[in-house]
Every structure is written in C-alpha cells, then in structure tokens.
Design a protein around this motif. Structure first.
Motif, short mmCIF file in Angstrom:
data_model
loop_
_atom_site.label_atom_id
_atom_site.label_comp_id
_atom_site.label_asym_id
_atom_site.label_seq_id
_atom_site.Cartn_x
_atom_site.Cartn_y
_atom_site.Cartn_z
N VAL A 8 -1.96 -1.01 -14.22
CA VAL A 8 -2.54 0.27 -14.65
C VAL A 8 -2.23 0.59 -16.12
O VAL A 8 -2.99 1.30 -16.77
CB VAL A 8 -2.08 1.44 -13.74
CG1 VAL A 8 -2.60 1.25 -12.33
CG2 VAL A 8 -0.58 1.63 -13.76
N VAL A 68 3.50 3.85 -9.95
CA VAL A 68 2.28 3.08 -9.69
C VAL A 68 2.12 1.99 -10.74
O VAL A 68 2.14 2.25 -11.94
CB VAL A 68 1.03 3.99 -9.65
CG1 VAL A 68 -0.22 3.15 -9.47
CG2 VAL A 68 1.16 5.01 -8.53
N TYR A 87 -7.06 5.45 -17.33
CA TYR A 87 -6.30 5.57 -16.10
C TYR A 87 -5.66 6.95 -16.02
O TYR A 87 -5.12 7.44 -17.00
CB TYR A 87 -5.21 4.48 -16.05
CG TYR A 87 -4.25 4.64 -14.90
CD1 TYR A 87 -4.67 4.44 -13.59
CD2 TYR A 87 -2.93 5.01 -15.12
CE1 TYR A 87 -3.80 4.60 -12.53
CE2 TYR A 87 -2.05 5.17 -14.06
CZ TYR A 87 -2.49 4.96 -12.77
OH TYR A 87 -1.63 5.13 -11.72
N TYR A 122 0.87 -1.18 0.00
CA TYR A 122 0.00 0.00 0.00
C TYR A 122 0.91 1.23 0.00
O TYR A 122 1.26 1.77 1.04
CB TYR A 122 -0.91 0.02 1.22
CG TYR A 122 -2.10 -0.92 1.21
CD1 TYR A 122 -2.19 -1.98 0.32
CD2 TYR A 122 -3.12 -0.76 2.12
CE1 TYR A 122 -3.27 -2.84 0.33
CE2 TYR A 122 -4.22 -1.62 2.14
CZ TYR A 122 -4.28 -2.66 1.24
OH TYR A 122 -5.36 -3.51 1.26
N GLU A 178 -3.73 -0.61 -8.76
CA GLU A 178 -4.60 0.27 -7.97
C GLU A 178 -5.85 -0.52 -7.58
O GLU A 178 -6.32 -1.37 -8.31
CB GLU A 178 -4.99 1.49 -8.80
CG GLU A 178 -5.85 2.50 -8.08
CD GLU A 178 -6.07 3.79 -8.88
OE1 GLU A 178 -6.60 4.74 -8.29
OE2 GLU A 178 -5.74 3.82 -10.09
N ASP A 210 -8.87 4.82 -2.03
CA ASP A 210 -8.05 4.58 -3.22
C ASP A 210 -6.66 4.18 -2.75
O ASP A 210 -6.06 4.88 -1.93
CB ASP A 210 -8.00 5.87 -4.04
CG ASP A 210 -7.10 5.78 -5.27
OD1 ASP A 210 -6.81 4.65 -5.72
OD2 ASP A 210 -6.69 6.84 -5.77
N CYS A 245 -10.91 6.10 -10.08
CA CYS A 245 -11.75 6.69 -9.04
C CYS A 245 -13.06 7.23 -9.61
O CYS A 245 -14.13 7.01 -9.06
CB CYS A 245 -11.00 7.80 -8.31
SG CYS A 245 -9.64 7.22 -7.30
N ASP A 292 -2.86 2.94 -4.22
CA ASP A 292 -1.91 2.71 -5.31
C ASP A 292 -0.79 1.83 -4.80
O ASP A 292 -0.37 1.96 -3.64
CB ASP A 292 -1.31 4.02 -5.80
CG ASP A 292 -2.31 4.93 -6.50
OD1 ASP A 292 -3.36 4.44 -6.94
OD2 ASP A 292 -2.03 6.14 -6.60
#
Length: 151
Positions: free
Chosen positions: A91, A104, A97, A39, A107, A123, A76, A125
C-alpha cells in the motif's frame, strides 16, 4: 483453512433464509477474517444510492473511519470506477491509497456485480506484505457471486 474448505461454509451461511442479508454478510465477513490468516480486515462497501460514493456495509476487524468513500478515491473508489479487481501488494507504493490503519501492508478489492451492475465490493486488508494470489481473486469473485444472489 483452504478456500476449497471455506466454500461449503459460505454456501451454508448465505443459504440461511432465517437470517437477513446483512446478518449473512456479517457472518461471511467474520468467517473469512478468522479463517484466512492474512485477512486482517474484511468488509463490504456498497454504492450509496444515486451518489457517486461507496458506503461501508458489514465488516470484520478493527473499526474504520472510512464509512463513505468517494468514487475514484483510494483503492475502493478506484474499483467503483474501473469495475476491475485491484490487488495492492504494498500500500505504501500507491499514491491514491486511503490509510485505514498503520498496520495495513496490502489490500485486495473485488467488485460485486448484480445484473451486470457494479453495486459494491469486498475489501480485504492484510498486515502481511504481498499475501494475495490469483487464487484469492478467484475465490473472492466466487464469494461476491454468491453474495449477489441474496441481495
């Protein structure tokens, strides 16, 4: 630290009535970001009043330029419309995205409901490829249920 070990710590943080809701949410972000190795960025976005957009709330990790996200844009923004969890193992494979950092790789976004309404989301990443499992989803749904209780 396992999700089982994190639950009582999150309960303790969210139960501290001497802190504001924002202070408690910040502490949850900090705990998750430092306790779960993959995380790397943990934050909450909330619906921005009556606007069809999300506004960044408290977070832990590198600063982001994405403080406002229109509904439908990025992971999101898609969750704000779909009301469903969205796990992205890679991603680079997503055409909708919004890149927050070149580091990153994956996600996960889980909607946060209050009285049945999607009011925001957590959220996360990760700089690790494909790290998220069903256990992450279940745990983050639980985190959001607890956070909703203080909002």
């Amino acid at each position: 630290m396992t999700f089982h070990q994190l639950r009582p710590q999150i309960e303790e943080i969210l139960g501290k009535d001497s802190l504001t809701a924002d202070e408690r949410i910040q502490k949850v972000c900090d705990l998750l970001q430092t306790s779960v190795p993959y995380y790397d960025w943990v934050g909450f976005y909330f619906k921005n009043g009556d606007k069809e957009e999300l506004k960044l709330g408290k977070y832990a990790g590198e600063p982001t330029d994405h403080e406002i996200i229109p509904f439908g844009k990025g992971i999101c923004g898609q969750v704000a419309v779909s009301n469903k969890n969205f796990v992205v193992p890679d991603v680079k494979a997503q055409n909708n995205y919004i890149a927050c950092s070149i580091h990153v790789k994956a996600e996960i976004v889980v909607p946060l409901f209050k009285n049945g309404e999607n009011i925001g989301q957590i959220d996360i990443d990760s700089h690790t490829e494909d790290p998220f499992s069903h256990e992450d989803e279940v745990f983050l749904e639980w985190v959001n249920e607890r956070v909703a209780e203080i909002l």
